[in-house]
Design an enzyme around this catalytic site. Structure first.
Site: not given
Length: 459
Positions: A122-123, A166
């Protein structure tokens, strides 16, 4: 449910304001002229930054922090009901909401909202998208779960209708979001202290996907075995990405440069498009970038901006992050704390020039260690040498039912060269005796294992 009116600033108090996401939300509201106060258990760069831009930050959480002028209290999942501030806010009858609820309400104010979900990546993917959006001059608002050098932190407040964030599945936080573009990178077992099983996790991702705007787009990994289950019955448009044939967005002719950075040829609906050059390592980042390209093209962004954005992204903090060199030994730090992430990092490391690969792994939480014990042992065996630190407890009590030695014993049975030391000092002293020039050392885990590499480099 209390609803924040963003054109009517109020006083919002954040319990746990120093967290990576909470601090970002506080900054967004500060820049919308809200009065912001908050507390955290310790001073940090985040709390100092918020103080410098006008927030009233208190170190220590106590009932007296909940003053009569507060209109709304926002808290994280880590806050318990016996917390002094939480109890005081309840007693005063103040409106209260979770961090995720506030993030969802903020997102609803932006027409082109993008939420990046998945067990892993996600990051990194949010950061890739950040680079692309800024190259394309979209003037976005960005909330990322890590420190991104490009925006000098974890938050950027823009003036357009583009919002990027996110979307974390833990405690079903992402079910507060209703984005225009939903990216689903992967779906695997994790956070088993909250979810019952993989079916429970799939159900959550299905619900998340279903909340995509009707005129929006779901961008999903088509290589997963769960893809059809997640999309089942949904009416929103979707596109798939992956390395297998049949995906809408796929990569061929994957290659690596001398530093292990990856490039590939993009194909869209089986049609050859263009060469994509990344400044990060690993096949997993090919997948991350494919999802970012799919989203960018759906937004109508220019090819050159997409390519420039991806090429300029060199990674985020704690994602295969180069820390320095120690007498010829390269020191890398990586946040990997799930077996799939560990395997991806080791695979990427094998493309990086080195002699022996040393991994110092700190397991993260007792429930995750117990759930993936054999998987941890199996994937770590791919390294030449492994050192296990004790489990980082995070939010959990030690039940005494699992320890790092359980991983060590399984690895020894498999013939691996593995060690365990109970303290960082002992690990550092051991490494000083065994590391040799041109070795690659990776400190790995979601806890504080990064300190080991930093200490070695400071010696």
């Amino acid at each position: 449910m209390y609803t924040v009116q963003f054109d009517h600033p109020i006083h919002v108090h954040f319990m746990g304001i120093g967290g990576i996401s909470m601090s970002g939300l506080a900054e967004i509201l500060l820049k919308r002229h809200f009065t912001i106060s908050g507390s955290d258990m310790r001073e940090s760069e985040m709390t100092n930054h918020l103080s410098s831009i006008g927030a009233n930050v208190m170190i220590g959480q106590k009932a007296s922090n909940i003053t009569d002028d507060i209109d709304l209290v926002v808290y994280t999942a880590a806050i318990r009901e016996d917390n002094e501030e939480f109890a005081a806010a309840k007693a005063k009858g103040l409106p209260m909401m979770t961090r995720a609820t506030l993030l969802g309400q903020i997102m609803s104010n932006y027409l082109r909202s993008i939420a990046v979900a998945g067990t892993h990546g996600k990051t990194t993917t949010t950061s890739m998208m950040s680079h692309i959006l800024l190259e394309a001059a979209t003037d976005p608002t960005i909330s990322v779960g890590g420190i991104l050098d490009l925006i000098k932190g974890n938050i950027l407040v823009g003036k357009s209708d583009v919002f990027l964030t996110e979307a974390c599945e833990y405690t079903n936080s992402f079910l507060e979001f209703f984005p225009l573009y939903s990216i689903i990178l992967n779906v695997e077992e994790d956070h088993m202290d909250f979810f019952k099983d993989i079916d429970d996790i799939k159900n959550s991702f299905h619900k998340f996907a279903s909340q995509t705007a009707e005129d929006g787009l779901i961008i999903i990994n088509g290589d997963m075995e769960h893809t059809d289950d997640i999309l089942s019955g949904l009416t929103q448009k979707s596109v798939t990405f992956g390395l297998k044939e049949g995906n809408n967005y796929t990569a061929k002719d994957i290659s690596y440069d001398d530093n292990g950075n990856v490039s590939y040829t993009l194909y869209v609906d089986s049609e050859k498009k263009y060469r994509v050059i990344l400044s990060v390592k690993g096949e997993h980042n090919v997948l991350n970038s494919l999802s970012a390209i799919a989203c960018s093209e759906a937004m109508g962004l220019e090819k050159d901006a997409i390519l420039r954005g991806l090429a300029s992204f060199g990674g985020t903090k704690r994602r295969f992050e180069y820390k320095g060199s120690l007498k010829g030994v390269t020191v890398i730090d990586d946040y990997a704390h799930h077996p799939t992430e560990i395997a991806a990092t080791i695979t990427a490391a094998q493309k990086y020039p080195h002699d022996d690969l040393w991994i110092v792994f700190q397991p993260h939480t007792y429930t995750r260690t117990a759930a993936f014990l054999e998987d941890f042992a199996k994937v770590l065996c791919a390294a030449d040498h492994v050192v296990l630190a004790d489990i980082y407890a995070a939010r959990e009590p030690d039940t005494g039912l699992v320890s790092s030695m359980d991983i060590v014993n399984l690895m020894k049975e498999a013939g691996a060269d593995v060690y365990h030391f109970p303290s960082f000092d002992e690990i550092e002293n051991f490494l000083l005796t065994v590391l040799k020039g041109n070795d690659l050392l990776i400190t790995m885990g979601a806890g504080d294992v990064v300190k080991i590499g930093e200490e070695l480099l400071n010696m």
